[in-house]
Design an enzyme around this catalytic site. Structure first.
Site, PDB file in Angstrom:
ATOM      1  N   HIS A  56     -30.975  23.810   3.490  1.00 16.04           N
ATOM      2  CA  HIS A  56     -30.909  22.542   3.258  1.00 16.04           C
ATOM      3  C   HIS A  56     -31.500  21.870   1.776  1.00 16.04           C
ATOM      4  O   HIS A  56     -32.455  21.610   1.758  1.00 16.04           O
ATOM      5  CB  HIS A  56     -31.173  21.813   4.677  1.00 16.04           C
ATOM      6  CG  HIS A  56     -31.592  20.522   3.857  1.00 16.04           C
ATOM      7  ND1 HIS A  56     -30.986  19.125   5.134  1.00 16.04           N
ATOM      8  CD2 HIS A  56     -31.412  19.465   3.138  1.00 16.04           C
ATOM      9  CE1 HIS A  56     -31.367  18.263   5.367  1.00 16.04           C
ATOM     10  NE2 HIS A  56     -31.052  17.831   3.972  1.00 16.04           N
TER      11      HIS A  56
ATOM     12  N   HIS B 274     -30.072  19.123  -1.589  1.00 15.74           N
ATOM     13  CA  HIS B 274     -29.338  18.193  -2.408  1.00 15.74           C
ATOM     14  C   HIS B 274     -29.649  18.601  -3.624  1.00 15.74           C
ATOM     15  O   HIS B 274     -30.510  18.657  -4.218  1.00 15.74           O
ATOM     16  CB  HIS B 274     -29.885  16.973  -2.634  1.00 15.74           C
ATOM     17  CG  HIS B 274     -30.380  16.113  -0.644  1.00 15.74           C
ATOM     18  ND1 HIS B 274     -29.428  15.211  -0.197  1.00 15.74           N
ATOM     19  CD2 HIS B 274     -30.902  16.496   0.454  1.00 15.74           C
ATOM     20  CE1 HIS B 274     -29.842  15.009   0.823  1.00 15.74           C
ATOM     21  NE2 HIS B 274     -30.745  15.819   1.203  1.00 15.74           N
TER      22      HIS B 274
ATOM     23  N   LYS C 154     -22.342  17.527   8.467  1.00 15.04           N
ATOM     24  CA  LYS C 154     -23.398  17.085   8.863  1.00 15.04           C
ATOM     25  C   LYS C 154     -22.781  15.230   9.424  1.00 15.04           C
ATOM     26  O   LYS C 154     -22.678  15.206   8.574  1.00 15.04           O
ATOM     27  CB  LYS C 154     -23.756  16.742   7.212  1.00 15.04           C
ATOM     28  CG  LYS C 154     -25.136  16.250   6.991  1.00 15.04           C
ATOM     29  CD  LYS C 154     -26.110  16.556   7.465  1.00 15.04           C
ATOM     30  CE  LYS C 154     -27.135  15.889   7.500  1.00 15.04           C
ATOM     31  NZ  LYS C 154     -28.253  16.346   6.216  1.00 15.04           N
TER      32      LYS C 154
ATOM     33  N   HIS D 119     -29.383  14.373  10.628  1.00 16.31           N
ATOM     34  CA  HIS D 119     -30.421  13.855  10.793  1.00 16.31           C
ATOM     35  C   HIS D 119     -30.937  13.049  11.246  1.00 16.31           C
ATOM     36  O   HIS D 119     -29.711  12.274  11.865  1.00 16.31           O
ATOM     37  CB  HIS D 119     -29.873  12.895   8.946  1.00 16.31           C
ATOM     38  CG  HIS D 119     -31.268  11.675   8.326  1.00 16.31           C
ATOM     39  ND1 HIS D 119     -31.924  12.138   7.783  1.00 16.31           N
ATOM     40  CD2 HIS D 119     -31.588  11.063   9.053  1.00 16.31           C
ATOM     41  CE1 HIS D 119     -32.883  11.664   7.913  1.00 16.31           C
ATOM     42  NE2 HIS D 119     -32.750  10.561   8.379  1.00 16.31           N
TER      43      HIS D 119
ATOM     44  N   HIS E 131     -34.667  18.735   9.042  1.00 19.04           N
ATOM     45  CA  HIS E 131     -36.120  18.369   8.200  1.00 19.04           C
ATOM     46  C   HIS E 131     -36.682  18.077   9.484  1.00 19.04           C
ATOM     47  O   HIS E 131     -37.207  16.571   9.700  1.00 19.04           O
ATOM     48  CB  HIS E 131     -36.247  17.518   7.643  1.00 19.04           C
ATOM     49  CG  HIS E 131     -34.693  16.676   6.896  1.00 19.04           C
ATOM     50  ND1 HIS E 131     -34.397  15.780   8.202  1.00 19.04           N
ATOM     51  CD2 HIS E 131     -33.724  15.955   6.366  1.00 19.04           C
ATOM     52  CE1 HIS E 131     -33.716  15.346   7.851  1.00 19.04           C
ATOM     53  NE2 HIS E 131     -33.013  15.509   6.901  1.00 19.04           N
TER      54      HIS E 131
ATOM     55  N   ASP F 266     -34.691  20.687   1.579  1.00 16.45           N
ATOM     56  CA  ASP F 266     -34.719  18.813   1.336  1.00 16.45           C
ATOM     57  C   ASP F 266     -35.005  18.857   0.148  1.00 16.45           C
ATOM     58  O   ASP F 266     -35.828  17.569  -0.127  1.00 16.45           O
ATOM     59  CB  ASP F 266     -35.160  18.341   2.423  1.00 16.45           C
ATOM     60  CG  ASP F 266     -34.469  17.127   2.555  1.00 16.45           C
ATOM     61  OD1 ASP F 266     -33.369  16.647   2.142  1.00 16.45           O
ATOM     62  OD2 ASP F 266     -35.439  15.991   3.544  1.00 16.45           O
TER      63      ASP F 266
HETATM   64  O1  DOR Z   1     -35.903  11.897   1.660  1.00 13.13           O
HETATM   65  C1  DOR Z   1     -34.145  12.145   1.841  1.00 13.13           C
HETATM   66  N1  DOR Z   1     -33.711  11.884   0.840  1.00 13.13           N
HETATM   67  N2  DOR Z   1     -33.769  12.145   2.381  1.00 13.13           N
HETATM   68  C2  DOR Z   1     -32.617  12.105   3.135  1.00 13.13           C
HETATM   69  O2  DOR Z   1     -32.514  12.318   4.451  1.00 13.13           O
HETATM   70  C3  DOR Z   1     -31.626  12.308   2.026  1.00 13.13           C
HETATM   71  C4  DOR Z   1     -32.360  12.206   1.204  1.00 13.13           C
HETATM   72  C5  DOR Z   1     -30.941  12.427  -0.327  1.00 13.13           C
HETATM   73  O3  DOR Z   1     -30.439  12.455  -0.293  1.00 13.13           O
HETATM   74  O4  DOR Z   1     -32.306  11.211  -1.207  1.00 13.13           O
HETATM   75 ZN    ZN Z   2     -31.534  15.853   2.941  1.00 11.26          ZN
END
Ligand code: DOR
Ligand code: ZN
Length: 348
Positions: free
Chosen positions: A16, A18, A103, A140, A178, A252
C-alpha cells in the site's frame, strides 16, 4: 569481520503506497524501489485511476521514473471504484493482470475521495463480480458519516459495513488497509487469512495520538485513519508479534508538499518511504519478534495475493541511519517521517 548484527530477508513488497505523479513521483519513487521489489500503487490521483487505460498509462509513467533498474521494481496497479465502474472493464483489467485489485474509498473519507462510494449497496453488483473472479477488494475502512467521532470511524465501519458485507460476500477477498484499532486486529485475527487480511503502517506502530500534540501541534503526523490511543497502538504491535498470516506490510507512504501539510486545512498523509522498512525492523526488534519480520514483509502479502515470493534478498544492519531532513521540489519541499532523526537500523 564486523560484529554488527545483520539480517538478510527476502526482498519485501509494499502492499500500500501512494507515489503520486509528475514531479513528486520522480522524487519519491527511488525510496520505494530501494527497499521494495513490488508495490501496490494507490489510485487516488487528482484524476483517479478508474479504468485500464489510465492504469496502463500511470504504470508506464512510474516505470519511466524508476532510478535503479527498469526491470527490477514492479508497480501493481489498483482500480479506484465508483458506482459507475464498468463490470466489463474491471473483469478485463483483472484477468489481463492490469489490476491486482480494486480500492474502495468511502466518499470524502480522505485525500481525493470525492468520487468514492456513498453507500456500499451502490456497488453490490461490482462486489459480486469481484467475489466470483477472486479479485481482491482493498478498503479504506472508515465510516464517512461526519457525525461519527473521528476516533470511532474504523470500529464503526467494521460493525455497520464490513461485518454485514462479509455475510453477504463470504468469499470476497478483502484487505483492510492501514488498520489502527484493537477492534480491527481482533476481527482480522479470527478470520480466515484466505479471505481477510490487514496492512499495518510503520507510523501507526510507532506512534499514538499523543504524539500529534506533544511540543505543539504536529500537522506532519496527521494522517487518516488518524493516530489512535496507546492501547490501540499496542494491539497493532502485538498483532505483528504473534506471527499471524493475516497481517502484512503496507507503508501508506503518502507524500504531500510541505505547504499543504503545514497549513489551515492541511492534508492527511505521512511520507515514510525513506524509513518505513527501518521502522518496521526497529519495532519487530523491540517486540522481540524478529523471527516473524520476514513473513510480515515478504511472505504473507504474496500468499494473500497469490503471487510468487520474491527471489532477491535485502540485508539490514544494526548501524545508525540518519533520515534525510527534507526533499527539495523546486520552491516546495516534502518533509519525510522522522525527518533528521536517527534510527538504529540501516540498509546494507
Ligand atoms: O493519510 C492518508 N493519506 N490516508 C489516506 O487514506 C490517503 C493518503 C493520501 O493519499 O494522502
Ligand atoms: Zn493510503
Amino acid at each position: 569481520m564486523s560484529s554488527l548484527k545483520k539480517i538478510k530477508i527476502i526482498k519485501p513488497d509494499d502492499w500500500h503506497v501512494h507515489l503520486r505523479d509528475k514531479k513528486i513521483l520522480k522524487k519519491v519513487l527511488r525510496y520505494t524501489e530501494m527497499f521494495y521489489q513490488r508495490a501496490i500503487i494507490m489510485p487516488n490521483l487528482n484524476k483517479p485511476i478508474t479504468n485500464c487505460k489510465r492504469a496502463i498509462a500511470y504504470k508506464h509513467r512510474i516505470l519511466q521514473a524508476t532510478q535503479i533498474n527498469h526491470t527490477q521494481f514492479e508497480p501493481l496497479m489498483t482500480c479506484y471504484l465508483t458506482k459507475e465502474t464498468s463490470l466489463k472493464e474491471l473483469k478485463y483489467g483483472f484477468l489481463q493482470k492490469i489490476f491486482i485489485g480494486a480500492k474502495l474509498y468511502p466518499n470524502k473519507c480522505t485525500t481525493n475521495s470525492e468520487t468514492g462510494i456513498n453507500k456500499i449497496s451502490e456497488i453490490f453488483h461490482i462486489l459480486e463480480l469481484m467475489q466470483k473472479i477472486k479479485m481482491p477488494l482493498l478498503i479504506h475502512a472508515e465510516d464517512n458519516n461526519v457525525d461519527v467521532d473521528i476516533y470511532d470511524r474504523e470500529a464503526n465501519f467494521l460493525e455497520t459495513t464490513l461485518i454485514p458485507l462479509r455475510k453477504k460476500f463470504p468469499e470476497l477477498k478483502i484487505v483492510l488497509e492501514h488498520i489502527t484499532t484493537k477492534e480491527a486486529v481482533a476481527y482480522i485475527e479470527e478470520s480466515n487469512p484466505l479471505y481477510l487480511a490487514g496492512t499495518i503502517t510503520p507510523h501507526h506502530l510507532m506512534l499514538n495520538r499523543n504524539n500529534m500534540f506533544i511540543n505543539g501541534i504536529q500537522p506532519n503526523l496527521y494522517c487518516l485513519p488518524i493516530l489512535k490511543r496507546k492501547k490501540h497502538q499496542n494491539a497493532l504491535r502485538q498483532a505483528i508479534s504473534n506471527g499471524s498470516m493475516n497481517f502484512f506490510l503496507g507503508s501508506d507512504s503518502a507524500p504531500h508538499i510541505y505547504r499543504n501539510k503545514i497549513s489551515l486545512f492541511g492534508c492527511a498523509g505521512i511520507f515514510n518511504a525513506p524509513s518505513s522498512l527501518l521502522c518496521y525492523i526497529t519495532i519487530f526488534e523491540e517486540m522481540k519478534a524478529l523471527k516473524y519480520f520476514e513473513s510480515f514483509c515478504s511472505k504473507n502479502g504474496p500468499n494473500f495475493y497469490n503471487l510468487p515470493i520474491n527471489q532477491n534478498t535485502i540485508t539490514l544492519i544494526k548501524k545508525p541511519c540518519k533520515i534525510l531532513k527534507k526533499i527539495n521540489l523546486g520552491k516546495d519541499s516534502i518533509l519525510p517521517f522522522l525527518s533528521g532523526e536517527t534510527l538504529k537500523w540501516s540498509i546494507l
